[in-house]
Design an enzyme around this catalytic site. Structure first.
Site, PDB file in Angstrom:
ATOM      1  N   TYR A 197       0.914  -1.245   0.281  1.00  0.00           N
ATOM      2  CA  TYR A 197      -0.035  -0.280   0.499  1.00  0.00           C
ATOM      3  C   TYR A 197       0.109   0.607  -0.474  1.00  0.00           C
ATOM      4  CZ  TYR A 197      -4.690   2.262   0.594  1.00  0.00           C
ATOM      5  OH  TYR A 197      -5.731   2.624   0.675  1.00  0.00           O
ATOM      6  N   LYS A 234      -3.176   8.274   2.559  1.00  0.00           N
ATOM      7  CA  LYS A 234      -4.261   8.343   3.454  1.00  0.00           C
ATOM      8  C   LYS A 234      -4.455   8.971   5.637  1.00  0.00           C
ATOM      9  CE  LYS A 234      -7.137   6.352   1.032  1.00  0.00           C
ATOM     10  NZ  LYS A 234      -8.948   7.087   0.201  1.00  0.00           N
TER      11      LYS A 234
HETATM   12  N1  LIG Z   1     -12.192  -0.369  -2.994  1.00  0.00           N
HETATM   13  C1  LIG Z   1     -11.842  -0.901  -1.401  1.00  0.00           C
HETATM   14  O1  LIG Z   1     -10.970  -1.805  -0.819  1.00  0.00           O
HETATM   15  C2  LIG Z   1     -10.974   0.698  -0.521  1.00  0.00           C
HETATM   16  C3  LIG Z   1     -11.038   0.628   1.065  1.00  0.00           C
HETATM   17  C4  LIG Z   1     -10.926   1.317   1.405  1.00  0.00           C
HETATM   18  C5  LIG Z   1     -11.065   3.037   1.278  1.00  0.00           C
HETATM   19  N2  LIG Z   1     -11.005   2.925  -0.497  1.00  0.00           N
HETATM   20  C6  LIG Z   1     -11.555   4.213  -0.790  1.00  0.00           C
HETATM   21  O2  LIG Z   1     -12.410   4.421  -1.437  1.00  0.00           O
HETATM   22  C7  LIG Z   1     -12.447   5.378  -2.209  1.00  0.00           C
HETATM   23  C8  LIG Z   1     -13.126   5.390  -4.016  1.00  0.00           C
HETATM   24  O3  LIG Z   1     -12.142   4.051  -4.857  1.00  0.00           O
HETATM   25  P1  LIG Z   1     -13.559   2.748  -5.503  1.00  0.00           P
HETATM   26  O4  LIG Z   1     -12.467   1.206  -4.056  1.00  0.00           O
HETATM   27  O5  LIG Z   1     -14.264   2.522  -5.089  1.00  0.00           O
HETATM   28  O6  LIG Z   1     -12.349   2.296  -6.817  1.00  0.00           O
HETATM   29  P2  LIG Z   1     -12.692   2.832  -8.343  1.00  0.00           P
HETATM   30  O7  LIG Z   1     -11.071   3.188  -8.483  1.00  0.00           O
HETATM   31  O8  LIG Z   1     -14.084   2.497  -8.199  1.00  0.00           O
HETATM   32  O9  LIG Z   1     -13.097   4.856  -7.480  1.00  0.00           O
HETATM   33  C9  LIG Z   1     -11.669   5.759  -7.550  1.00  0.00           C
HETATM   34  C10 LIG Z   1     -12.158   6.594  -8.379  1.00  0.00           C
HETATM   35  O10 LIG Z   1     -11.073   7.723  -8.082  1.00  0.00           O
HETATM   36  C11 LIG Z   1     -11.819   8.915  -9.024  1.00  0.00           C
HETATM   37  N3  LIG Z   1     -10.031   9.567  -9.693  1.00  0.00           N
HETATM   38  C12 LIG Z   1      -8.621   9.349  -9.926  1.00  0.00           C
HETATM   39  N4  LIG Z   1      -8.853  10.848  -9.779  1.00  0.00           N
HETATM   40  C13 LIG Z   1      -9.084  11.616 -10.142  1.00  0.00           C
HETATM   41  C14 LIG Z   1      -8.947  12.732 -10.009  1.00  0.00           C
HETATM   42  N5  LIG Z   1      -7.788  13.871 -10.594  1.00  0.00           N
HETATM   43  N6  LIG Z   1     -10.273  13.221  -9.844  1.00  0.00           N
HETATM   44  C15 LIG Z   1     -11.360  13.113  -9.814  1.00  0.00           C
HETATM   45  N7  LIG Z   1     -11.559  11.858  -9.985  1.00  0.00           N
HETATM   46  C16 LIG Z   1     -10.591  10.711  -9.426  1.00  0.00           C
HETATM   47  C17 LIG Z   1     -11.161   7.223 -10.524  1.00  0.00           C
HETATM   48  O11 LIG Z   1     -12.150   8.145 -11.352  1.00  0.00           O
HETATM   49  C18 LIG Z   1     -12.253   6.583 -10.113  1.00  0.00           C
HETATM   50  O12 LIG Z   1     -14.102   7.065 -10.142  1.00  0.00           O
HETATM   51  C19 LIG Z   1     -11.052   5.843  -2.706  1.00  0.00           C
HETATM   52  O13 LIG Z   1     -10.396   6.398  -2.347  1.00  0.00           O
HETATM   53  C20 LIG Z   1     -10.402   4.772  -2.303  1.00  0.00           C
HETATM   54  O14 LIG Z   1      -8.912   4.530  -1.853  1.00  0.00           O
HETATM   55  C21 LIG Z   1     -11.445   2.102  -1.737  1.00  0.00           C
END
Ligand SMILES: NC(=O)c1ccc[n+]([C@@H]2O[C@H](COP(=O)([O-])OP(=O)(O)OC[C@H]3O[C@@H](n4cnc5c(N)ncnc54)[C@H](O)[C@@H]3O)[C@@H](O)[C@H]2O)c1
Length: 266
Positions: free
Chosen positions: A155, A162
């Site tokens: 990570y 984060k």
């Molecule tokens: N999937 C997991 O295991 C998990 C766990 C905890 C937290 N998260 C967090 O949840 C959030 C959403 O991620 P997800 O897992 O749904 O994946 P996802 O890939 O569906 O979403 C990530 C989003 O970030 C957007 N993005 C990236 N760069 C960008 C920019 N410059 N401007 C605007 N948008 C931008 C992408 O277009 C995408 O829609 C993230 O912050 C991720 O770190 C995910």
């Protein structure tokens, strides 16, 4: 309904696996009007995912690092609603060389990109939306965290970003509280989204969660995370701000699962 009449902005929908997509679905089911944002080459995917929601919402282009996009988004929301009740920040990105075990040799530019897009961007969104939230008499912002109290395999600089995002959450809560704006984060367990699959070694999280989360955990089910986001965007969390709410099956509270031979079971 939980979000009856709320006007919400939901960033971060890429596919119908996205945590933001499930939040959008629940928000509509609970009575909210929503607008989505899409980013770069993923914009057409966002538009396609939008059609799979109960009602197809409008999608506005937003690269959070592009001030002209932020300005155009605010102009759009101002003419559409004149006010905003809340927003989900579901945006994260780290270059390949900032992930995957390259921690010691990640160039500063890549670490900085991870920070700007994944942590500083919460401040960018909050400040851009501030006049609209004020026009509503206050509101709620929610972001998405992944536990960073320990170092994870792979990570790397996203974990550092984060940790910064948690701090950004607290400082925003400090500065926006007087405007009646609550600022929180949901720390989610691992979910099989596009962003997660781009993290080398992500599959290992599945086994770790299976062993330690007392409630169990399903990597294919973002629903519990989306529900908590809906609560934090609703009037049912009126005095919660600067908080990191874990939705991880209880994982964060447990040092080792019963499978290690020392646990008690009933
Ligand atoms: N999937 C997991 O295991 C998990 C766990 C905890 C937290 N998260 C967090 O949840 C959030 C959403 O991620 P997800 O897992 O749904 O994946 P996802 O890939 O569906 O979403 C990530 C989003 O970030 C957007 N993005 C990236 N760069 C960008 C920019 N410059 N401007 C605007 N948008 C931008 C992408 O277009 C995408 O829609 C993230 O912050 C991720 O770190 C995910």
């Amino acid at each position: 309904m939980l979000l009856e009449g709320k006007r919400l902005l939901i960033t971060g929908v890429l596919t119908d696996d996205s945590i933001a997509w499930h939040t959008a679905r629940i928000a509509q089911e609970e009575g909210a009007e929503i607008v989505l944002t899409g980013f770069g080459r993923g914009l057409s995917l966002t538009e396609r995912a939008a059609t799979r929601l109960p009602t197809t919402p409008d999608v506005v282009e937003l690269d959070i690092n592009n001030p002209a996009h932020m300005e155009a988004l605010v102009t759009d929301l101002t003419s559409r609603w004149g006010a905003l009740d809340g927003a989900l920040h579901a945006i994260a990105f780290a270059p390949e060389d900032a992930l995957g075990g390259n921690f010691l040799y990640t160039p500063p530019e890549s670490a900085s990109t991870a920070f700007m897009t994944s942590a500083f961007s919460y401040k960018t969104l909050a400040v851009g939306l501030l006049p609209l939230l004020q026009a509503a008499g206050g509101g709620a912002l929610v972001t998405l965290d992944f536990d960073n109290t320990q170092a994870w395999p792979a990570y790397d600089w996203m974990g550092v970003a984060k940790a910064a995002l948690q701090a950004v959450t607290r400082y925003l809560a400090r500065d926006l509280g007087p405007h009646h704006i609550r600022v929180n984060a949901v720390s989610a367990g691992p979910l099989a989204t596009v962003a997660a699959k781009n993290i080398p070694g992500f599959v290992r999280f599945k086994d770790v969660w299976a062993e330690r989360a007392p409630l169990g955990w399903d990597l294919a089910n973002p629903d519990p995370v989306a529900r908590m986001i809906a609560v934090l965007l609703s009037d049912w969390s009126p005095m919660t701000s600067g908080e990191i709410v874990h939705v991880d099956g209880g994982f964060h509270a447990i040092a080792a699962g019963p499978g290690d031979g020392t646990g008690q079971s009933v």
